[in-house]
Design a protein around this motif. Sequence first.
Motif, PDB file in Angstrom:
ATOM      1  N   LEU A   8      -9.891   4.946   0.079  1.00  0.00           N
ATOM      2  CA  LEU A   8      -8.791   5.485   0.868  1.00  0.00           C
ATOM      3  C   LEU A   8      -9.126   6.885   1.373  1.00  0.00           C
ATOM      4  O   LEU A   8      -8.936   7.192   2.552  1.00  0.00           O
ATOM      5  CB  LEU A   8      -7.512   5.531   0.028  1.00  0.00           C
ATOM      6  N   ARG A   9      -9.646   7.727   0.506  1.00  0.00           N
ATOM      7  CA  ARG A   9      -9.905   9.116   0.864  1.00  0.00           C
ATOM      8  C   ARG A   9     -11.020   9.261   1.896  1.00  0.00           C
ATOM      9  O   ARG A   9     -10.892  10.027   2.849  1.00  0.00           O
ATOM     10  CB  ARG A   9     -10.252   9.937  -0.372  1.00  0.00           C
ATOM     11  N   ALA A  10     -12.121   8.544   1.713  1.00  0.00           N
ATOM     12  CA  ALA A  10     -13.271   8.715   2.613  1.00  0.00           C
ATOM     13  C   ALA A  10     -12.908   8.457   4.078  1.00  0.00           C
ATOM     14  O   ALA A  10     -13.143   9.320   4.930  1.00  0.00           O
ATOM     15  CB  ALA A  10     -14.432   7.836   2.162  1.00  0.00           C
ATOM     16  N   PRO A  11     -12.329   7.308   4.426  1.00  0.00           N
ATOM     17  CA  PRO A  11     -11.995   7.098   5.849  1.00  0.00           C
ATOM     18  C   PRO A  11     -10.886   8.036   6.336  1.00  0.00           C
ATOM     19  O   PRO A  11     -10.861   8.419   7.502  1.00  0.00           O
ATOM     20  CB  PRO A  11     -11.565   5.649   5.933  1.00  0.00           C
ATOM     21  N   ARG A  12      -9.984   8.415   5.421  1.00  0.00           N
ATOM     22  CA  ARG A  12      -8.912   9.345   5.818  1.00  0.00           C
ATOM     23  C   ARG A  12      -9.507  10.672   6.249  1.00  0.00           C
ATOM     24  O   ARG A  12      -9.163  11.208   7.306  1.00  0.00           O
ATOM     25  CB  ARG A  12      -7.933   9.547   4.654  1.00  0.00           C
ATOM     26  N   THR A  13     -10.416  11.200   5.445  1.00  0.00           N
ATOM     27  CA  THR A  13     -11.000  12.496   5.785  1.00  0.00           C
ATOM     28  C   THR A  13     -11.935  12.390   6.986  1.00  0.00           C
ATOM     29  O   THR A  13     -11.977  13.294   7.812  1.00  0.00           O
ATOM     30  CB  THR A  13     -11.739  13.111   4.587  1.00  0.00           C
ATOM     31  N   GLU A  14     -12.654  11.270   7.095  1.00  0.00           N
ATOM     32  CA  GLU A  14     -13.517  11.074   8.263  1.00  0.00           C
ATOM     33  C   GLU A  14     -12.705  11.001   9.547  1.00  0.00           C
ATOM     34  O   GLU A  14     -13.167  11.419  10.603  1.00  0.00           O
ATOM     35  CB  GLU A  14     -14.354   9.805   8.099  1.00  0.00           C
ATOM     36  N   ALA A  21      -0.400  13.379   6.643  1.00  0.00           N
ATOM     37  CA  ALA A  21      -0.416  12.585   7.874  1.00  0.00           C
ATOM     38  C   ALA A  21      -0.557  11.100   7.549  1.00  0.00           C
ATOM     39  O   ALA A  21       0.113  10.253   8.154  1.00  0.00           O
ATOM     40  CB  ALA A  21      -1.537  13.039   8.794  1.00  0.00           C
ATOM     41  N   LEU A  22      -1.431  10.772   6.594  1.00  0.00           N
ATOM     42  CA  LEU A  22      -1.585   9.372   6.190  1.00  0.00           C
ATOM     43  C   LEU A  22      -0.291   8.860   5.578  1.00  0.00           C
ATOM     44  O   LEU A  22       0.153   7.746   5.874  1.00  0.00           O
ATOM     45  CB  LEU A  22      -2.732   9.215   5.201  1.00  0.00           C
ATOM     46  N   ALA A  23       0.330   9.656   4.752  1.00  0.00           N
ATOM     47  CA  ALA A  23       1.592   9.258   4.124  1.00  0.00           C
ATOM     48  C   ALA A  23       2.652   8.960   5.172  1.00  0.00           C
ATOM     49  O   ALA A  23       3.367   7.956   5.062  1.00  0.00           O
ATOM     50  CB  ALA A  23       2.071  10.362   3.179  1.00  0.00           C
ATOM     51  N   GLN A  24       2.741   9.809   6.180  1.00  0.00           N
ATOM     52  CA  GLN A  24       3.734   9.592   7.230  1.00  0.00           C
ATOM     53  C   GLN A  24       3.458   8.277   7.950  1.00  0.00           C
ATOM     54  O   GLN A  24       4.371   7.497   8.197  1.00  0.00           O
ATOM     55  CB  GLN A  24       3.714  10.753   8.218  1.00  0.00           C
ATOM     56  N   ARG A  25       2.207   8.008   8.274  1.00  0.00           N
ATOM     57  CA  ARG A  25       1.848   6.772   8.970  1.00  0.00           C
ATOM     58  C   ARG A  25       2.072   5.538   8.096  1.00  0.00           C
ATOM     59  O   ARG A  25       2.373   4.463   8.605  1.00  0.00           O
ATOM     60  CB  ARG A  25       0.398   6.809   9.415  1.00  0.00           C
ATOM     61  N   ALA A  26       1.901   5.694   6.791  1.00  0.00           N
ATOM     62  CA  ALA A  26       2.051   4.571   5.864  1.00  0.00           C
ATOM     63  C   ALA A  26       3.483   4.429   5.337  1.00  0.00           C
ATOM     64  O   ALA A  26       3.765   3.526   4.553  1.00  0.00           O
ATOM     65  CB  ALA A  26       1.091   4.737   4.696  1.00  0.00           C
ATOM     66  N   HIS A  27       4.357   5.345   5.745  1.00  0.00           N
ATOM     67  CA  HIS A  27       5.761   5.337   5.313  1.00  0.00           C
ATOM     68  C   HIS A  27       5.895   5.469   3.802  1.00  0.00           C
ATOM     69  O   HIS A  27       6.669   4.758   3.169  1.00  0.00           O
ATOM     70  CB  HIS A  27       6.480   4.072   5.823  1.00  0.00           C
ATOM     71  N   VAL A  28       5.107   6.366   3.249  1.00  0.00           N
ATOM     72  CA  VAL A  28       5.203   6.711   1.828  1.00  0.00           C
ATOM     73  C   VAL A  28       5.183   8.227   1.734  1.00  0.00           C
ATOM     74  O   VAL A  28       4.893   8.915   2.704  1.00  0.00           O
ATOM     75  CB  VAL A  28       4.048   6.108   0.987  1.00  0.00           C
TER      76      VAL A  28
END
Length: 57
Positions: A8-14, A21-28
């Motif tokens: 999860l972290r590797a592609p998020r940071t890439e 931002a990921l949390a907002q997109r994932a609705h968590v």
Amino acid sequence: MRVLGTRLRAPRTEAGLTGAALAQRAHVGQPTVSKVENRHAEPTAPSPASPSPPAFA
């Protein structure tokens, strides 16, 4: 669970996304993303009655 946090972290940071931002997109919440990435929680699948969150753009 360790692999999931890394996967999860590797592609998020890439992609240049913050945990928030990921949390907002994932609705968590951002703490949920952090807990999964740091192996303190394991995500669960939504129930069939739950609406699907939009796909990542």
